[in-house]
Design a protein around this motif. Structure first.
Motif, PDB file in Angstrom:
ATOM      1  N   TRP A  43       0.826  -1.250  -0.020  1.00 49.26           N
ATOM      2  CA  TRP A  43      -0.120  -0.112  -0.085  1.00 49.26           C
ATOM      3  C   TRP A  43       0.973   1.476   0.022  1.00 49.26           C
ATOM      4  O   TRP A  43       0.607   2.098  -0.755  1.00 49.26           O
ATOM      5  N   TRP A  44       1.875   1.148   0.638  1.00 46.73           N
ATOM      6  CA  TRP A  44       2.878   2.643   0.708  1.00 46.73           C
ATOM      7  C   TRP A  44       3.540   2.488  -0.706  1.00 46.73           C
ATOM      8  O   TRP A  44       3.509   3.793  -0.940  1.00 46.73           O
ATOM      9  N   VAL A  45       3.812   1.457  -1.375  1.00 43.64           N
ATOM     10  CA  VAL A  45       4.363   1.589  -2.651  1.00 43.64           C
ATOM     11  C   VAL A  45       3.414   2.249  -3.573  1.00 43.64           C
ATOM     12  O   VAL A  45       3.462   3.217  -4.358  1.00 43.64           O
ATOM     13  N   LEU A  46       2.098   1.707  -3.511  1.00 41.20           N
ATOM     14  CA  LEU A  46       0.875   2.216  -4.427  1.00 41.20           C
ATOM     15  C   LEU A  46       0.631   3.690  -4.281  1.00 41.20           C
ATOM     16  O   LEU A  46       0.533   4.429  -5.127  1.00 41.20           O
ATOM     17  N   GLU A  47       0.588   3.853  -2.970  1.00 43.16           N
ATOM     18  CA  GLU A  47       0.186   5.472  -2.468  1.00 43.16           C
ATOM     19  C   GLU A  47       1.351   6.421  -3.131  1.00 43.16           C
ATOM     20  O   GLU A  47       0.854   7.630  -3.606  1.00 43.16           O
ATOM     21  N   ASN A  48       2.574   6.151  -2.899  1.00 40.14           N
ATOM     22  CA  ASN A  48       3.710   6.843  -3.127  1.00 40.14           C
ATOM     23  C   ASN A  48       3.925   7.031  -4.665  1.00 40.14           C
ATOM     24  O   ASN A  48       4.250   8.263  -5.048  1.00 40.14           O
ATOM     25  N   ALA A  49       3.658   5.899  -5.311  1.00 37.88           N
ATOM     26  CA  ALA A  49       3.895   5.943  -6.678  1.00 37.88           C
ATOM     27  C   ALA A  49       2.861   6.631  -7.193  1.00 37.88           C
ATOM     28  O   ALA A  49       3.065   7.518  -8.380  1.00 37.88           O
ATOM     29  N   CYS A  50       1.866   6.662  -6.953  1.00 35.73           N
ATOM     30  CA  CYS A  50       0.697   7.572  -7.417  1.00 35.73           C
ATOM     31  C   CYS A  50       0.749   8.762  -7.334  1.00 35.73           C
ATOM     32  O   CYS A  50       0.515   9.795  -8.135  1.00 35.73           O
ATOM     33  N   ALA A  51       1.282   9.169  -6.056  1.00 35.10           N
ATOM     34  CA  ALA A  51       1.425  10.759  -5.552  1.00 35.10           C
ATOM     35  C   ALA A  51       2.687  11.288  -6.680  1.00 35.10           C
ATOM     36  O   ALA A  51       2.495  12.542  -6.972  1.00 35.10           O
ATOM     37  N   GLN A  52       3.527  10.417  -6.817  1.00 38.45           N
ATOM     38  CA  GLN A  52       4.803  10.689  -7.668  1.00 38.45           C
ATOM     39  C   GLN A  52       4.189  11.062  -9.372  1.00 38.45           C
ATOM     40  O   GLN A  52       4.650  12.035  -9.805  1.00 38.45           O
ATOM     41  N   ALA A  53       3.469  10.110  -9.772  1.00 39.30           N
ATOM     42  CA  ALA A  53       2.824  10.193 -10.984  1.00 39.30           C
ATOM     43  C   ALA A  53       2.007  11.507 -10.964  1.00 39.30           C
ATOM     44  O   ALA A  53       2.279  12.363 -12.238  1.00 39.30           O
ATOM     45  N   LYS A  54       1.182  11.907 -10.208  1.00 44.82           N
ATOM     46  CA  LYS A  54       0.551  13.104 -10.078  1.00 44.82           C
ATOM     47  C   LYS A  54       1.616  14.473 -10.206  1.00 44.82           C
ATOM     48  O   LYS A  54       1.222  15.461 -10.935  1.00 44.82           O
ATOM     49  N   GLN A  55       2.728  14.480  -9.516  1.00 41.81           N
ATOM     50  CA  GLN A  55       3.744  15.329  -9.471  1.00 41.81           C
ATOM     51  C   GLN A  55       4.295  15.363 -10.808  1.00 41.81           C
ATOM     52  O   GLN A  55       4.435  16.466 -11.451  1.00 41.81           O
ATOM     53  N   TRP A  56       4.630  14.524 -11.768  1.00 39.28           N
ATOM     54  CA  TRP A  56       5.107  14.440 -12.974  1.00 39.28           C
ATOM     55  C   TRP A  56       4.034  15.143 -14.034  1.00 39.28           C
ATOM     56  O   TRP A  56       4.462  15.947 -14.857  1.00 39.28           O
ATOM     57  N   SER A  57       2.744  14.839 -13.676  1.00 36.93           N
ATOM     58  CA  SER A  57       1.382  15.249 -14.613  1.00 36.93           C
ATOM     59  C   SER A  57       1.556  16.778 -14.160  1.00 36.93           C
ATOM     60  O   SER A  57       1.480  17.427 -15.263  1.00 36.93           O
TER      61      SER A  57
END
Length: 329
Positions: A142-156
């Protein structure tokens, strides 16, 4: 004697009119060499039995004192992992997944790393299996999923709406990871569901239960994509490509690395790409390292590639720089 027992137990028998098979794993310890009391003997035999199970089941193992050391090491590693999750010792790197036609990065796979304060960087093959066995995979995953999605939002937000791919353990699903929880998290970080791809294993699909099908369909209804990781390494039942809502299959790097000089691997990779195309499923080839491999995959219409040929896994800020360079090129 142990082998005779295994052979006898493994013989088929009839249970309520159905032919049934079971197996046995046996652990053996010897008195007085291994221990001097019943409790220690039982514990040693139990340890040896689990080693037999790890070796593939339907086998036997004798207890050795190195097993004690290995068990202690695993117990210590599990303890360290629990503490590491609390102390933020885990971090993510991202490997680009590149479109073979325009050479633009379309996804990035999130890969978890562990920087241990005493032992340095611990490779995933040492801690992922332990996380699954101990149940820590639910917290770590869950930590991986949450942080990866947050990072993808930053790239966006920086002008690069790149999709993010995250590996999912079947244990997370069985522990109750629901589409509602995933959607809630995506809404909180502000990431479009279409930018998330969940990578699952063939083993989950081969379970072929109604619960699995329902879970997959509810995920697809959210807009999140589904990818089958390491395709071809399991006992594949190709019918599941028709039955389950899969968007992407990833060809295991073990098949990709020899496509330029191994006829069997080349034939298999071509067949997988053709099969996926007939089901309207995209294909990612993993482990691409050479110009020859890339050329072969392009010739046979592989959609995307991932591997050292384009980039090793990168820190988030370095991937942003990589995306900027790609856009400029």
């Amino acid at each position: 004697m142990a082998q005779k027992i295994i052979n006898k137990i493994s013989e088929p028998f009839i249970l309520e009119g159905n032919e049934t098979f079971i197996g046995a794993s046996i652990g053996i310890t010897l008195y007085p060499d291994d221990a001097s009391d019943a409790d220690d003997l039982i514990r040693n035999a139990d340890m040896a039995m689990y080693r037999a199970k790890d070796a593939g089941r339907n086998d036997y193992r004798f207890f050795t004192f190195t097993m004690n050391e290995q068990v202690f090491e695993r117990m210590q590693l599990e303890k360290d992992m629990r503490a590491g999750l609390e102390r933020n010792e885990f971090f993510l790197e991202y490997q680009p997944i590149v479109d073979t036609v325009n050479e633009q990065t379309v996804h990035a796979e999130a890969l978890v790393r562990w920087q241990h304060p005493e032992h340095g960087l611990i490779p995933p093959d040492r801690f992922i299996s332990l996380a699954e066995e101990s149940g820590l995979i639910n917290q770590l995953g869950w930590w991986v999923l949450e942080n990866a999605c947050a990072q993808a939002k930053q790239w966006s937000l920086n002008g690069y709406p790149v999709g993010i791919s995250v590996n999912l353990s079947s244990r997370q699903i069985k522990a109750g990871l629901s589409s509602e929880k995933i959607v809630t998290m995506l809404n909180e970080v502000g990431l479009e569901p279409t930018l998330l791809t969940l990578e699952i294993t063939e083993g989950l699909l081969l379970d072929d239960t109604e619960e699995t099908l329902l879970w997959l369909n509810t995920i697809k209804q959210t807009g999140v994509k589904l990818s089958v990781d390491d395709f071809g390494t399991g006992f594949s039942s190709l019918s599941y490509l028709k039955r389950f809502p899969v968007n992407i299959i990833k060809i295991d790097k073990g098949f990709v690395q020899d496509v330029t000089h191994d006829h069997d691997d080349a034939t298999l990779v071509k067949a997988i790409i053709g099969l996926a195309e007939s089901f309207n499923i995209n294909v990612v080839a993993e482990g691409v390292e050479t110009e020859g491999q890339l050329k072969f995959l392009r010739q046979h219409n592989c959609d995307m590639i991932q591997g050292f040929y384009y980039s090793r896994p990168l820190a988030a800020e370095n991937l942003l720089g990589y995306l900027k360079q790609g856009a400029a090129a």
